[in-house]
Write a protein that holds these residues in place. Structure first.
Motif, short mmCIF file in Angstrom:
data_model
loop_
_atom_site.label_atom_id
_atom_site.label_comp_id
_atom_site.label_asym_id
_atom_site.label_seq_id
_atom_site.Cartn_x
_atom_site.Cartn_y
_atom_site.Cartn_z
N TYR A 107 -10.12 3.22 -0.91
CA TYR A 107 -9.83 2.02 -0.11
C TYR A 107 -10.71 1.96 1.13
N PHE A 132 0.83 -1.20 0.00
CA PHE A 132 0.00 0.00 0.00
C PHE A 132 0.87 1.26 0.00
N ILE A 165 -6.19 -1.63 -6.89
CA ILE A 165 -5.95 -0.26 -6.43
C ILE A 165 -5.07 0.48 -7.43
N SER A 215 -13.47 -0.93 2.10
CA SER A 215 -13.39 -1.66 3.36
C SER A 215 -14.64 -1.47 4.21
#
Length: 274
Positions: free
Chosen positions: A186, A67, A161, A190
């Motif tokens: 993101y 990430f 992503i 989630s």
């Protein structure tokens, strides 16, 4: 067609060389190594189910590393910035805009793949060391097959992503704004399944049919990353796994990536670069 692929691959090679030259992977690998050495020192403090806790830790560190790579290297590579005129030279002939998008995307995927290969190797060694140091009662199973599947799922999430970053950067100029929108994307991915579960269990009041329809539509835009999370199968003795469900999750993820990249190419081909 063949020449177009060759030009995209040439650009991908430049992206990979630039990422290695700027040590984009070195710091992340060093951070991961330091964290996993710490895990070797402190896993004795885990009272039970050491295998699952260790696997969760390894994949959490790997996810954090991937990430960070996406936020601080990939975004800086693909974002449009006025102080750098790299994009103008790259989009000049003989490379087209679609070739530019595909070339940069595949170059960053190769860097991500290299990073994940290194982290997967370090993680596997860490899990083996922990398993050999504790009793079988605390670490009963370590499946290499499910380890590969779990790491493939993690890699697939990161590629999703990355594809979204490519789309956002084609719409908006500026690396910081792209970073904020990526983090927001993101968090929505989630949080949306949690909100949907709350509605289904009756925690949230309101017209459920409308809310459920809203969540179903939202899932097409913001996919549920939990469906690509298979790390719990690594340490289970007899995991209840449906191969068709795993294959379907990967197929949906690949289709989503292809659709997002098609939109990114479409926007780049119509966008005024001035």
């Amino acid at each position: 067609m063949l020449r177009s692929i060759q030009r995209s691959l040439s650009l991908s090679r430049l992206i990979v060389v630039d990422g290695i030259r700027r040590h984009a992977l070195l710091a992340l690998v060093a951070m991961c190594m330091a964290s996993e050495v710490g895990a070797l020192l402190f896993f004795d403090f885990i009272p039970r189910d050491i295998g699952r806790a260790s696997a969760d830790f390894v994949f959490s560190i790997a996810w954090l590393s991937g990430f960070l790579f996406l936020l601080f290297h990939a975004i800086q590579t693909v974002s449009w910035r006025e102080e750098r005129s790299v994009i103008y030279s790259l989009l000049a002939r003989p490379i087209s805009r679609n070739e530019y998008v595909i070339g940069v995307f595949w170059g960053l995927i190769i860097l991500l793949f290299l990073l994940n290969c290194i982290l997967a190797s370090l993680g596997w060694v860490t899990l083996l060391i922990i398993k050999n140091k504790v009793s079988n009662d605390y670490f009963q199973m370590l499946s290499p097959g499910y380890y590969v599947v779990a790491w493939t799922g993690l890699m697939m999430i990161e590629v999703i992503i990355l594809a979204v970053i490519m789309l956002i950067s084609s719409l908006i100029r500026g690396g910081f704004i792209v970073l904020l929108l990526t983090v927001s994307y993101y968090f929505i991915c989630s949080g949306l399944p949690v909100a949907k579960e709350a509605v289904l269990q009756g925690v949230v009041e309101g017209p459920k049919s409308i809310l459920i329809t809203f969540f179903k539509i939202g899932t097409f835009i913001f996919p549920d990353f939990a469906k690509l999370d298979f790390k719990n199968f690594i340490t289970e003795i007899n995991p209840v796994v449906q191969p068709g469900s795993i294959a379907l999750s990967f197929l949906v993820a690949i289709s989503y990536i292809c659709l997002v990249m098609f939109l990114a190419c479409l926007v780049y081909s119509r966008r005024d670069l001035k």
